[in-house]
Scaffold this motif. Structure first.
Motif, mmCIF file in Angstrom:
data_model
loop_
_atom_site.group_PDB
_atom_site.id
_atom_site.type_symbol
_atom_site.label_atom_id
_atom_site.label_comp_id
_atom_site.label_asym_id
_atom_site.label_seq_id
_atom_site.Cartn_x
_atom_site.Cartn_y
_atom_site.Cartn_z
ATOM 1 N N TRP A 97 4.215 -1.988 2.364
ATOM 2 C CA TRP A 97 4.926 -3.071 1.695
ATOM 3 C C TRP A 97 4.930 -2.860 0.191
ATOM 4 N N THR A 98 6.034 -3.228 -0.445
ATOM 5 C CA THR A 98 6.084 -3.352 -1.895
ATOM 6 C C THR A 98 6.522 -4.775 -2.197
ATOM 7 N N PHE A 99 5.742 -5.468 -3.020
ATOM 8 C CA PHE A 99 6.033 -6.850 -3.363
ATOM 9 C C PHE A 99 6.431 -6.943 -4.831
ATOM 10 N N ILE A 100 7.522 -7.658 -5.085
ATOM 11 C CA ILE A 100 7.949 -7.923 -6.456
ATOM 12 C C ILE A 100 7.336 -9.260 -6.871
ATOM 13 N N LEU A 101 6.531 -9.223 -7.921
ATOM 14 C CA LEU A 101 5.813 -10.404 -8.381
ATOM 15 C C LEU A 101 5.947 -10.550 -9.884
ATOM 16 N N ALA A 102 5.733 -11.771 -10.376
ATOM 17 C CA ALA A 102 5.715 -11.998 -11.819
ATOM 18 C C ALA A 102 4.527 -11.254 -12.412
ATOM 19 N N ALA A 103 4.782 -10.476 -13.447
ATOM 20 C CA ALA A 103 3.729 -9.677 -14.068
ATOM 21 C C ALA A 103 2.811 -10.554 -14.911
ATOM 22 N N SER A 104 1.521 -10.246 -14.875
ATOM 23 C CA SER A 104 0.570 -10.946 -15.735
ATOM 24 C C SER A 104 0.555 -10.286 -17.119
ATOM 25 N N ARG A 110 6.506 -2.922 -21.572
ATOM 26 C CA ARG A 110 7.424 -1.780 -21.449
ATOM 27 C C ARG A 110 7.593 -1.311 -20.006
ATOM 28 N N VAL A 111 6.673 -1.705 -19.095
ATOM 29 C CA VAL A 111 6.802 -1.241 -17.716
ATOM 30 C C VAL A 111 7.239 -2.343 -16.756
ATOM 31 N N SER A 112 7.230 -3.600 -17.197
ATOM 32 C CA SER A 112 7.750 -4.668 -16.342
ATOM 33 C C SER A 112 9.267 -4.739 -16.517
ATOM 34 N N HIS A 113 9.936 -5.450 -15.601
ATOM 35 C CA HIS A 113 11.388 -5.588 -15.684
ATOM 36 C C HIS A 113 11.726 -6.294 -17.002
ATOM 37 N N PRO A 114 12.649 -5.758 -17.803
ATOM 38 C CA PRO A 114 12.869 -6.286 -19.148
ATOM 39 C C PRO A 114 13.346 -7.720 -19.216
ATOM 40 N N SER A 115 14.084 -8.204 -18.215
ATOM 41 C CA SER A 115 14.568 -9.583 -18.269
ATOM 42 C C SER A 115 13.812 -10.508 -17.326
ATOM 43 N N ARG A 116 13.420 -10.005 -16.159
ATOM 44 C CA ARG A 116 12.762 -10.852 -15.167
ATOM 45 C C ARG A 116 11.247 -10.916 -15.346
ATOM 46 N N LYS A 117 10.678 -9.966 -16.090
ATOM 47 C CA LYS A 117 9.229 -9.898 -16.332
ATOM 48 C C LYS A 117 8.466 -9.781 -15.014
ATOM 49 N N THR A 118 8.989 -8.964 -14.126
ATOM 50 C CA THR A 118 8.373 -8.748 -12.821
ATOM 51 C C THR A 118 7.918 -7.301 -12.693
ATOM 52 N N ILE A 119 7.080 -7.059 -11.691
ATOM 53 C CA ILE A 119 6.583 -5.708 -11.440
ATOM 54 C C ILE A 119 6.439 -5.521 -9.935
ATOM 55 N N GLY A 120 6.656 -4.293 -9.472
ATOM 56 C CA GLY A 120 6.398 -3.976 -8.081
ATOM 57 C C GLY A 120 4.907 -3.726 -7.874
ATOM 58 N N ILE A 121 4.372 -4.225 -6.772
ATOM 59 C CA ILE A 121 2.950 -4.085 -6.473
ATOM 60 C C ILE A 121 2.788 -3.607 -5.036
ATOM 61 N N ILE A 184 10.457 -3.858 1.024
ATOM 62 C CA ILE A 184 10.340 -4.492 -0.290
ATOM 63 C C ILE A 184 10.630 -5.986 -0.152
ATOM 64 N N VAL A 185 9.684 -6.791 -0.606
ATOM 65 C CA VAL A 185 9.815 -8.243 -0.534
ATOM 66 C C VAL A 185 9.692 -8.813 -1.946
ATOM 67 N N ASP A 186 10.707 -9.537 -2.368
ATOM 68 C CA ASP A 186 10.687 -10.184 -3.683
ATOM 69 C C ASP A 186 10.038 -11.560 -3.548
ATOM 70 N N LEU A 187 8.887 -11.711 -4.172
ATOM 71 C CA LEU A 187 8.165 -12.980 -4.138
ATOM 72 C C LEU A 187 8.247 -13.730 -5.458
ATOM 73 N N SER A 188 9.143 -13.297 -6.329
ATOM 74 C CA SER A 188 9.206 -13.896 -7.669
ATOM 75 C C SER A 188 10.081 -15.142 -7.726
ATOM 76 N N GLY A 189 10.833 -15.418 -6.669
ATOM 77 C CA GLY A 189 11.720 -16.577 -6.649
ATOM 78 C C GLY A 189 11.122 -17.749 -5.894
ATOM 79 N N SER A 190 11.980 -18.693 -5.549
ATOM 80 C CA SER A 190 11.522 -19.898 -4.852
ATOM 81 C C SER A 190 11.169 -19.640 -3.397
ATOM 82 N N ALA A 191 11.706 -18.545 -2.818
ATOM 83 C CA ALA A 191 11.410 -18.183 -1.434
ATOM 84 C C ALA A 191 11.404 -16.657 -1.314
ATOM 85 N N PRO A 192 10.600 -16.090 -0.409
ATOM 86 C CA PRO A 192 10.580 -14.635 -0.245
ATOM 87 C C PRO A 192 11.964 -14.093 0.128
ATOM 88 N N GLU A 193 12.304 -12.980 -0.466
ATOM 89 C CA GLU A 193 13.593 -12.332 -0.183
ATOM 90 C C GLU A 193 13.338 -10.866 0.139
#
Length: 207
Positions: A97-104, A110-121, A184-193
């Motif tokens: 699994w790769t999860f997209i989450l809000a970066a701490s 420089r390595v997080s998404h420039p607009s969404r501030k997310t990172i793959g984990i 790949i599951v995006d967990l950065s929104g209101s529901a998993p995608e």
């Protein structure tokens, strides 16, 4: 000059793994085996190494790079995880699994998404990857080793050597890797995608 480390795929030799970890600490980019093909990895805090990862892959700053983590507690240090997400991650890791989450704040901007501030984990389920992460003592920045213009990653160490044998700091040869892309599951929104369906079955973690 590229260093080559031939290791056992399930019981890698400690001396070779220590030498590979030292190359990462010194700012080197390595090709390593994972449970989903070979990957390029580098130290998280090294800007030049991160730039090299993108250059080797032909990626721009909007492409999600991934942190390979040792365990769930390490994920919590580098990503913002709520209770519901924590339960899902606990059930899914280690695994494909790769999860997209809000970066701490621990993640360099420089390595997080420039607009969404997310990172793959992700927490790989591969003995060699796990041994390397233990020796580095921190997550490594990673991207799947796919050559520019290609769709599938390199899975054979001889192909990695042919493509990058004179460019990388090191290559860990643990034999041919299986090619089963992570889900790949995006967990950065209101529901998993689910962004990509791969080896991980969403139903197995309640998605």
């Amino acid at each position: 000059m590229t260093e080559f480390f031939a290791v056992h795929p399930t019981n890698p030799q400690p001396r070779a793994m220590s030498q590979a970890a030292a190359l990462i600490a010194d700012g080197g980019v390595l090709a390593i085996p994972t449970d989903s093909g070979y990957a390029l990895v580098a130290h998280l805090d090294d800007k030049q190494a991160a730039d090299e990862l993108r250059r080797y892959r032909g990626l721009n700053s909007r492409h999600h790079l991934t942190l390979l983590c040792r365990d769930l507690s390490e994920i919590g240090q580098f990503a913002k995880v709520d209770n519901q997400q924590y339960r899902l991650l606990k059930h899914a890791t280690p695994g494909p699994w790769t999860f997209i989450l809000a970066a701490s704040r621990e993640v360099p901007k420089r390595v997080s998404h420039p607009s969404r501030k997310t990172i793959g984990i992700r927490v790989p389920n591969h003995p060699v990857t796990g041994a390397l992460l233990e020796l580095v003592g921190a997550p490594v920045l990673a991207t799947t080793l796919i050559l520019p213009g290609q769709d599938a990653p390199l899975v054979d160490p001889e192909d990695v050597r042919e493509a990058f044998g004179k460019q990388l700091a090191g290559i860990i040869d643990a034999g041919r890797c299986p090619w089963q892309p992570t889900t790949i599951v995006d967990l950065s929104g209101s529901a998993p995608e689910i962004l990509r369906l791969g080896a991980g079955d969403p139903a197995s973690i309640g998605l």
